[in-house]
Motif scaffolding. Structure first.
Motif, PDB file in Angstrom:
ATOM      1  N   GLU A  55       0.830  -1.201   0.000  1.00 49.36           N
ATOM      2  CA  GLU A  55       0.000   0.000   0.000  1.00 49.36           C
ATOM      3  C   GLU A  55       0.867   1.255   0.000  1.00 49.36           C
ATOM      4  O   GLU A  55       0.602   2.223  -0.726  1.00 49.36           O
ATOM      5  CB  GLU A  55      -0.912  -0.024   1.223  1.00 49.36           C
ATOM      6  CG  GLU A  55      -1.882   1.149   1.299  1.00 49.36           C
ATOM      7  CD  GLU A  55      -2.755   1.087   2.539  1.00 49.36           C
ATOM      8  OE1 GLU A  55      -3.634   1.953   2.669  1.00 49.36           O
ATOM      9  OE2 GLU A  55      -2.550   0.173   3.373  1.00 49.36           O
ATOM     10  N   LEU A  56       1.922   1.266   0.810  1.00 49.93           N
ATOM     11  CA  LEU A  56       2.826   2.416   0.859  1.00 49.93           C
ATOM     12  C   LEU A  56       3.539   2.637  -0.463  1.00 49.93           C
ATOM     13  O   LEU A  56       3.666   3.768  -0.949  1.00 49.93           O
ATOM     14  CB  LEU A  56       3.851   2.210   1.974  1.00 49.93           C
ATOM     15  CG  LEU A  56       3.589   2.903   3.313  1.00 49.93           C
ATOM     16  CD1 LEU A  56       4.658   2.547   4.313  1.00 49.93           C
ATOM     17  CD2 LEU A  56       3.493   4.405   3.158  1.00 49.93           C
ATOM     18  N   MET A  57       4.010   1.535  -1.048  1.00 55.53           N
ATOM     19  CA  MET A  57       4.724   1.673  -2.327  1.00 55.53           C
ATOM     20  C   MET A  57       3.795   2.185  -3.418  1.00 55.53           C
ATOM     21  O   MET A  57       4.197   2.979  -4.268  1.00 55.53           O
ATOM     22  CB  MET A  57       5.356   0.339  -2.714  1.00 55.53           C
ATOM     23  CG  MET A  57       6.548  -0.035  -1.832  1.00 55.53           C
ATOM     24  SD  MET A  57       7.496  -1.455  -2.418  1.00 55.53           S
ATOM     25  CE  MET A  57       6.328  -2.779  -2.093  1.00 55.53           C
ATOM     26  N   ASN A  58       2.536   1.765  -3.409  1.00 53.67           N
ATOM     27  CA  ASN A  58       1.566   2.258  -4.393  1.00 53.67           C
ATOM     28  C   ASN A  58       1.281   3.739  -4.190  1.00 53.67           C
ATOM     29  O   ASN A  58       1.136   4.499  -5.153  1.00 53.67           O
ATOM     30  CB  ASN A  58       0.270   1.460  -4.301  1.00 53.67           C
ATOM     31  CG  ASN A  58       0.406   0.046  -4.844  1.00 53.67           C
ATOM     32  OD1 ASN A  58       1.307  -0.236  -5.639  1.00 53.67           O
ATOM     33  ND2 ASN A  58      -0.445  -0.860  -4.407  1.00 53.67           N
ATOM     34  N   LEU A  59       1.199   4.176  -2.935  1.00 57.63           N
ATOM     35  CA  LEU A  59       0.901   5.573  -2.648  1.00 57.63           C
ATOM     36  C   LEU A  59       2.069   6.489  -2.977  1.00 57.63           C
ATOM     37  O   LEU A  59       1.880   7.599  -3.479  1.00 57.63           O
ATOM     38  CB  LEU A  59       0.519   5.731  -1.168  1.00 57.63           C
ATOM     39  CG  LEU A  59      -0.847   5.168  -0.752  1.00 57.63           C
ATOM     40  CD1 LEU A  59      -0.984   5.193   0.764  1.00 57.63           C
ATOM     41  CD2 LEU A  59      -1.974   5.962  -1.399  1.00 57.63           C
ATOM     42  N   VAL A  60       3.289   6.039  -2.696  1.00 58.58           N
ATOM     43  CA  VAL A  60       4.464   6.903  -2.858  1.00 58.58           C
ATOM     44  C   VAL A  60       5.069   6.791  -4.252  1.00 58.58           C
ATOM     45  O   VAL A  60       5.379   7.790  -4.900  1.00 58.58           O
ATOM     46  CB  VAL A  60       5.525   6.565  -1.788  1.00 58.58           C
ATOM     47  CG1 VAL A  60       6.781   7.413  -1.994  1.00 58.58           C
ATOM     48  CG2 VAL A  60       4.956   6.792  -0.394  1.00 58.58           C
ATOM     49  N   TRP A  61       5.247   5.562  -4.720  1.00 52.38           N
ATOM     50  CA  TRP A  61       5.884   5.362  -6.031  1.00 52.38           C
ATOM     51  C   TRP A  61       4.873   5.257  -7.166  1.00 52.38           C
ATOM     52  O   TRP A  61       5.236   5.302  -8.325  1.00 52.38           O
ATOM     53  CB  TRP A  61       6.774   4.121  -5.997  1.00 52.38           C
ATOM     54  CG  TRP A  61       8.087   4.383  -5.347  1.00 52.38           C
ATOM     55  CD1 TRP A  61       9.241   4.774  -5.965  1.00 52.38           C
ATOM     56  CD2 TRP A  61       8.414   4.297  -3.953  1.00 52.38           C
ATOM     57  NE1 TRP A  61      10.242   4.931  -5.049  1.00 52.38           N
ATOM     58  CE2 TRP A  61       9.780   4.646  -3.804  1.00 52.38           C
ATOM     59  CE3 TRP A  61       7.681   3.956  -2.807  1.00 52.38           C
ATOM     60  CZ2 TRP A  61      10.408   4.662  -2.579  1.00 52.38           C
ATOM     61  CZ3 TRP A  61       8.322   3.971  -1.575  1.00 52.38           C
ATOM     62  CH2 TRP A  61       9.663   4.324  -1.459  1.00 52.38           C
ATOM     63  N   GLN A  62       3.615   5.075  -6.835  1.00 51.28           N
ATOM     64  CA  GLN A  62       2.515   5.020  -7.788  1.00 51.28           C
ATOM     65  C   GLN A  62       2.780   3.992  -8.882  1.00 51.28           C
ATOM     66  O   GLN A  62       2.928   2.818  -8.587  1.00 51.28           O
ATOM     67  CB  GLN A  62       2.243   6.420  -8.344  1.00 51.28           C
ATOM     68  CG  GLN A  62       1.832   7.397  -7.241  1.00 51.28           C
ATOM     69  CD  GLN A  62       1.637   8.806  -7.734  1.00 51.28           C
ATOM     70  OE1 GLN A  62       1.885   9.115  -8.893  1.00 51.28           O
ATOM     71  NE2 GLN A  62       1.176   9.680  -6.853  1.00 51.28           N
ATOM     72  N   GLU A  63       2.912   4.417 -10.135  1.00 49.25           N
ATOM     73  CA  GLU A  63       3.043   3.460 -11.233  1.00 49.25           C
ATOM     74  C   GLU A  63       4.475   2.969 -11.437  1.00 49.25           C
ATOM     75  O   GLU A  63       4.721   2.091 -12.249  1.00 49.25           O
ATOM     76  CB  GLU A  63       2.547   4.094 -12.540  1.00 49.25           C
ATOM     77  CG  GLU A  63       1.059   4.435 -12.510  1.00 49.25           C
ATOM     78  CD  GLU A  63       0.592   5.071 -13.802  1.00 49.25           C
ATOM     79  OE1 GLU A  63      -0.604   5.367 -13.906  1.00 49.25           O
ATOM     80  OE2 GLU A  63       1.427   5.256 -14.705  1.00 49.25           O
ATOM     81  N   THR A  64       5.431   3.528 -10.705  1.00 41.77           N
ATOM     82  CA  THR A  64       6.817   3.099 -10.848  1.00 41.77           C
ATOM     83  C   THR A  64       7.021   1.767 -10.144  1.00 41.77           C
ATOM     84  O   THR A  64       6.615   1.595  -8.995  1.00 41.77           O
ATOM     85  CB  THR A  64       7.768   4.144 -10.244  1.00 41.77           C
ATOM     86  OG1 THR A  64       7.533   5.400 -10.886  1.00 41.77           O
ATOM     87  CG2 THR A  64       9.215   3.733 -10.459  1.00 41.77           C
ATOM     88  N   VAL A  65       7.676   0.830 -10.825  1.00 47.44           N
ATOM     89  CA  VAL A  65       7.904  -0.498 -10.250  1.00 47.44           C
ATOM     90  C   VAL A  65       9.173  -0.467  -9.416  1.00 47.44           C
ATOM     91  O   VAL A  65      10.267  -0.200  -9.914  1.00 47.44           O
ATOM     92  CB  VAL A  65       8.025  -1.567 -11.355  1.00 47.44           C
ATOM     93  CG1 VAL A  65       8.291  -2.931 -10.732  1.00 47.44           C
ATOM     94  CG2 VAL A  65       6.747  -1.607 -12.190  1.00 47.44           C
ATOM     95  N   VAL A  66       9.039  -0.692  -8.114  1.00 47.87           N
ATOM     96  CA  VAL A  66      10.180  -0.771  -7.210  1.00 47.87           C
ATOM     97  C   VAL A  66       9.984  -1.950  -6.278  1.00 47.87           C
ATOM     98  O   VAL A  66       8.874  -2.477  -6.136  1.00 47.87           O
ATOM     99  CB  VAL A  66      10.345   0.525  -6.373  1.00 47.87           C
ATOM    100  CG1 VAL A  66      10.670   1.703  -7.257  1.00 47.87           C
ATOM    101  CG2 VAL A  66       9.096   0.806  -5.556  1.00 47.87           C
ATOM    102  N   ASP A  67      11.067  -2.380  -5.633  1.00 48.85           N
ATOM    103  CA  ASP A  67      10.940  -3.455  -4.663  1.00 48.85           C
ATOM    104  C   ASP A  67      10.983  -2.864  -3.256  1.00 48.85           C
ATOM    105  O   ASP A  67      11.130  -1.663  -3.054  1.00 48.85           O
ATOM    106  CB  ASP A  67      12.039  -4.509  -4.859  1.00 48.85           C
ATOM    107  CG  ASP A  67      13.428  -3.908  -4.797  1.00 48.85           C
ATOM    108  OD1 ASP A  67      14.345  -4.493  -5.379  1.00 48.85           O
ATOM    109  OD2 ASP A  67      13.586  -2.853  -4.161  1.00 48.85           O
ATOM    110  N   GLN A  68      10.854  -3.744  -2.261  1.00 50.89           N
ATOM    111  CA  GLN A  68      10.766  -3.282  -0.887  1.00 50.89           C
ATOM    112  C   GLN A  68      12.061  -2.655  -0.399  1.00 50.89           C
ATOM    113  O   GLN A  68      12.062  -1.931   0.598  1.00 50.89           O
ATOM    114  CB  GLN A  68      10.363  -4.431   0.033  1.00 50.89           C
ATOM    115  CG  GLN A  68       8.894  -4.810  -0.074  1.00 50.89           C
ATOM    116  CD  GLN A  68       8.471  -5.750   1.043  1.00 50.89           C
ATOM    117  OE1 GLN A  68       9.100  -5.803   2.089  1.00 50.89           O
ATOM    118  NE2 GLN A  68       7.415  -6.499   0.807  1.00 50.89           N
TER     119      GLN A  68
END
Length: 726
Positions: A55-68
């Motif tokens: 949820e945090l990665m979706n909110l902050v990085w949005q459409e950018t694909v990143v890992d934890q």
């Protein structure tokens, strides 16, 4: 703007400004990256609620694909900025395997800033509406020249002037350019896996990569491939007599320019042009001493030409090399180096190298093409520079030396301000830099090496190989096992194995980069370098990796941690004002003590009795590397040696001699040397008859000597921005 809109969030001694993207602590600005600020704002706005990792990665990085790992790294940066810890959190609570929660009380404060333009526009609208509604019949019947029409006209004119003034400010105020290549918003990946790549460059569009390879049996060759493809086209066949070097892709992406030499530049260097898809090359010009760089329309090129008077900065027609023009003449051949034409075509970037009595200095500047006026970007400093490039938005990318590790790293430099930011902050060696769209390419050099063990009583017999792969440093444990460092291509990890190479076990977490282990005298603990906290710091833990403890926290670019012989503290190197010094830190209370601050260190070791330190350093008066023994009790120099150790420097187990890798010309790269402290010339201890020796260590009982030997391996590395895809 509504004056009651939430703008400030206060918690503890901090205030978070939602509009200006600023974190303040007692009125002072705390620097945060764009992603770190967005992450903190998201946590604060959801105070008290558990936000899961995804949820945090979706909110902050949005459409950018990143890992934890990106999330964890930014959480670590926030904790450092807030003075928070994961063990006893004041602000950010970690829920293992789930996510994070902001736990501090938060006070919300509305925006108190008066927005005058919006208010004036609102007042104007109210005045006009009152005139229309209070006297509708009078307005309708009044003649053109009446007072009501005059008021409406004046108020409308005022509103128009305010609007035009607002538009003028908006168009003339330039927002600060965001840097897409910072350490927190790039993804690093390996592009090739051949091990013999010398250098690579990208086409400006980022579609093609051109690189050259070297094979001892076949020589140098030049290749091109699409970035997303696995297949390469050979542009220049392998040659043992000529080298295809200094290659550049034109801005339109259609042509590759390259220089061939026979080992010497200058009059023996020839520039050719060949289609990006291959074909027959065409000779353009001769006698040049650098890469060429192109004006935005590809009609002109710029390059260096060395002469007896000094380096010339030369422009010429790119099609046939005609119409040469010297736009700058240096006094030495260390000026106007690595010229790169700016994206707007107005300036040419370059660096100067100046040799002074206290060392070498590098400086970045630009020269205005129209009138040859020079503007300084980075003043002379001791950070070595190798290569330069421009980003699409007009900033600078630089391949330069890390002051502490001496490894090549990649930096960005804001233009024209000259603010330097790290793009890489790891312990790999990057060679060269080239930018194409939102991607940087560089060459990463590693060691492909083997692990060998010899019996001390018979060192000249054939050593026994116990393992193969990538290895860095290592240490013997008291029970005869080996703690070593191995790489998976992106990170280094600490491992443990038996002395015969069996039962390998990774003991450090997968998501962090860890290296340079050293063991306590009782063999119960280890110290090492780790980026668990977001920056590379010194840590300690049990031998199995449990109970980790961070020792340093101010990130002074620490290096080479070693336990004191009493086991109560750790010695380490650190960088201050571009110089490398020696310090000691207590394991119990974290108190730091400076040891050597009058010399800049290269290698060091602590004597077994803890009374002295041996180190190599660069002499300030002669600029030559020397070696010295200094008392840790009095600080006095005990002995000096005219030695230049390479790779490592160690006390013998009895403390009566120094063991080192000899950098002298008559010493083979596979040999180890010994220097008795009582004096005399150094002697060769052993020649393993292997490849280059990188590291050695004696087993605790003194029965075995292990070494890591091998050769460098280099491949292309991609650094892709996750901030934009322009």
């Amino acid at each position: 703007m509504n004056n009651n809109q939430e703008r400030y969030f206060e918690f503890g001694e901090f205030r978070l400004d939602k509009i200006d993207h600023v974190l303040l602590c007692r009125g002072e600005k705390i620097p945060l990256t764009h992603k770190a600020f967005h992450l903190l704002l998201t946590l604060v706005e959801n105070k008290g609620h558990l936000l899961k990792h995804k949820e945090l990665m979706n909110l902050v990085w949005q459409e950018t694909v990143v890992d934890q790992s990106s999330l964890k790294q930014n959480i670590a940066l926030l904790r450092k900025a807030l003075g928070d810890t994961s063990e006893e959190p004041r602000f950010i609570q970690t829920m293992p395997k789930y996510g994070y929660r902001f736990i501090a009380p938060v006070t919300t404060i509305p925006d108190e800033t008066p927005v005058f333009i919006a208010q004036r526009q609102t007042i104007t609208q109210i005045d006009i509406e009152e005139e229309f509604t209070s006297q509708p019949k009078m307005l309708k019947a009044a003649p053109f020249g009446s007072r009501n029409y005059l008021i409406i006209f004046v108020l409308g004119l005022i509103g128009l002037l305010i609007l035009l003034f607002f538009l003028f400010l908006r168009n003339t105020t330039k927002p600060e350019k965001a840097n897409p290549f910072t350490v927190n918003n790039i993804a690093i990946s390996k592009l090739t896996d051949v091990g013999n790549i010398v250098r690579g460059v990208l086409s400006p569009s980022g579609e093609f990569v051109v690189y050259n390879t070297y094979d001892p049996n076949n020589g140098f060759a030049l290749w091109v491939r699409r970035l997303e493809s696995k297949d390469s086209i050979q542009l220049y066949a392998p040659s043992l007599t000529e080298r295809p070097e200094a290659f550049t892709v034109t801005n339109d992406g259609n042509w590759v320019y390259y220089v061939t030499t026979q080992g010497d530049w200058g009059k023996r260097a020839t520039l050719y042009r060949i289609s990006i898809l291959g074909g027959k090359p065409r000779k353009i010009t001769e006698h040049l001493d650098s890469f060429v760089s192109f004006s935005p329309d590809d009609k002109q090129m710029v390059f260096n030409r060395f002469s007896e008077q000094g380096c010339q900065l030369v422009t010429a027609n790119s099609i046939d090399g005609s119409n040469e023009k010297i736009i700058a003449q240096g006094k030495t051949n260390s000026e106007f180096l690595e010229p790169k034409w700016s994206p707007d075509g107005k300036n040419i970037l370059f660096y100067n190298l100046e040799h002074r009595t206290d060392g070498s200095y590098w400086a970045l500047s630009t020269i205005f093409v129209q009138d040859s006026q020079i503007t300084s970007i980075i003043p002379p400093n001791k950070q070595k520079v190798w290569s330069l490039g421009w980003t699409n938005d007009g900033n600078i990318v630089m391949n330069a030396q890390d002051p502490l590790t001496k490894l090549g790293q990649i930096y960005t430099v804001s233009y024209p301000e000259g603010k330097i930011e790290r793009t890489t902050n790891d312990l790999f060696n990057y060679v060269g830099v080239s930018v194409g769209k939102n991607t940087i390419i560089s060459t990463n050099t590693e060691r492909v090496s083997d692990f060998w063990i010899s019996e001390v009583k018979n060192l000249n017999s054939n050593p026994r190989k116990i393992s193969t792969g990538f290895f860095d440093t290592f240490k013997w444990t008291t029970d005869g096992k080996i703690i070593f460092v191995a790489s998976n291509g992106a990170k280094r990890h600490l491992w443990k194995m038996n002395s015969d190479g069996t039962n390998k076990e990774q003991i450090s977490p997968e998501e962090f980069d860890e290296l340079l282990p050293d063991l306590s005298p009782d063999g119960k603990f280890m110290t090492f370098i780790s980026n668990r906290g977001g920056t590379y710091e010194i840590w300690t833990s049990n031998l199995d990796g449990s109970h980790p403890k961070q020792l340093t926290s101010d990130n002074p670019r620490v290096w080479s941690p070693k336990f004191a012989p009493d086991g109560n503290s750790v010695y380490f190197e650190y960088t201050k004002n571009e110089l490398t010094f020696l310090a000691n830190i207590s394991i119990e209370n974290g108190q730091k003590r400076e040891i050597i601050v009058d010399e800049t260190l290269i290698f060091y070791d602590i004597s077994p009795d803890g009374k002295s330190v041996a180190y190599s350093f660069q002499d300030k008066s002669t600029q030559k590397v020397k070696m010295a023994i200094r008392s840790l009790e009095t600080g006095e120099i005990i002995k000096n040696f005219e030695l230049v150790p390479a790779r490592f420097l160690k006390f013998s187990s009895d403390g009566k001699a120094l063991i080192f890798k000899n950098s002298e010309k008559d010493a083979t790269i596979s040999s180890i040397w010994i220097q008795p402290l009582e004096g005399g010339k150094p002697k060769q201890l052993v020649d393993f008859k292997l490849e280059d020796v990188f590291w050695i260590d004696y087993s605790k009982e003194g029965k075995f000597l292990a070494n890591i030997s091998g050769k460098p391996s280099s491949d292309l590395i991609l650094l892709k921005s996750s901030e934009n895809n322009k």
